[in-house]
Design a protein around this motif. Structure first.
Motif, PDB file in Angstrom:
ATOM      1  N   SER A 125       0.808  -1.227   0.000  1.00  0.00           N
ATOM      2  CA  SER A 125       0.000   0.000   0.000  1.00  0.00           C
ATOM      3  C   SER A 125       0.842   1.279   0.000  1.00  0.00           C
ATOM      4  N   GLN A 126       2.083   1.198   0.421  1.00  0.00           N
ATOM      5  CA  GLN A 126       2.936   2.383   0.498  1.00  0.00           C
ATOM      6  C   GLN A 126       3.844   2.502  -0.728  1.00  0.00           C
ATOM      7  N   ARG A 127       4.178   3.728  -1.072  1.00  0.00           N
ATOM      8  CA  ARG A 127       5.047   3.971  -2.232  1.00  0.00           C
ATOM      9  C   ARG A 127       6.407   3.291  -2.076  1.00  0.00           C
ATOM     10  N   LYS A 130       6.268  -0.281  -3.022  1.00  0.00           N
ATOM     11  CA  LYS A 130       6.187  -0.484  -4.483  1.00  0.00           C
ATOM     12  C   LYS A 130       7.566  -0.286  -5.116  1.00  0.00           C
ATOM     13  N   GLU A 131       8.319   0.687  -4.632  1.00  0.00           N
ATOM     14  CA  GLU A 131       9.663   0.922  -5.164  1.00  0.00           C
ATOM     15  C   GLU A 131      10.592  -0.247  -4.838  1.00  0.00           C
ATOM     16  N   GLN A 134       9.764  -2.961  -7.211  1.00  0.00           N
ATOM     17  CA  GLN A 134      10.392  -2.705  -8.508  1.00  0.00           C
ATOM     18  C   GLN A 134      11.851  -3.154  -8.496  1.00  0.00           C
TER      19      GLN A 134
END
Length: 165
Positions: A125-127, A130-131, A134
């Motif tokens: 849920s947090q940026r 997600k990074e 990636q």
């Protein structure tokens, strides 16, 4: 009866000369303007020419490889059924790596599907999460390509769509 001399016909030659002269002057003016405009043209850079990298080395243009279709995985939430749908693109600047990505796309998709399914919706849920995903995905792709003996110059993994539900 006196015969009058016929009236002299007006000659069109002076008018034709005036028009030709005006056209010649206009052409000369346009030529001079274009010559001045093209005297110092901006340097042209070929689309496939290498560009200077931050480290000073030559780098080629970015090559993006979409991993189609979108990834759809069940997330690892223990108390509910949650899904992730993500569109992913890999980026490299090396044509040999791009060819290797295309060749090994099924194995790359498999590795990423398994990796994405290990996470919960709360984790994603947090940026920052997600990074990290990636970066982990990029590292998975690099590891797979190295294991296959292929060039592994994948610079980034990008999410072009990311939905959890």
């Amino acid at each position: 009866m006196s015969k009058q001399a016929p009236a002299p016909k007006s000659s069109k030659l002076p008018w034709i000369l005036v028009v030709v002269l005006l056209v010649a002057l206009a052409g000369t003016g346009i030529w001079a303007w274009l010559s001045r405009a093209n005297a110092n043209p901006a340097p042209e850079v070929a689309a496939d020419a290498p560009v200077e990298g931050a480290s000073g080395g030559k780098r080629g243009p970015a090559i993006y490889f979409p991993l189609d279709p979108a990834f759809v995985v069940n997330l690892a939430d223990p108390d509910s059924v949650r899904y992730l749908q993500a569109d992913v693109q890999l980026m490299t600047r090396d044509p040999a790596t791009a060819a290797a990505i295309e060749l090994h796309a099924p194995a790359i998709r498999n590795r990423l599907l398994l990796m994405f399914g290990q996470h919960t919706a709360d984790q994603l849920s947090q940026r920052a999460a997600k990074e990290r995903l990636q970066d982990s995905g990029r590292d998975e792709v690099r590891a797979l390509l190295k294991a296959e003996g292929a060039p592994a110059g994948v610079e980034a993994l990008y999410f072009t769509s990311f939905v959890t539900q």
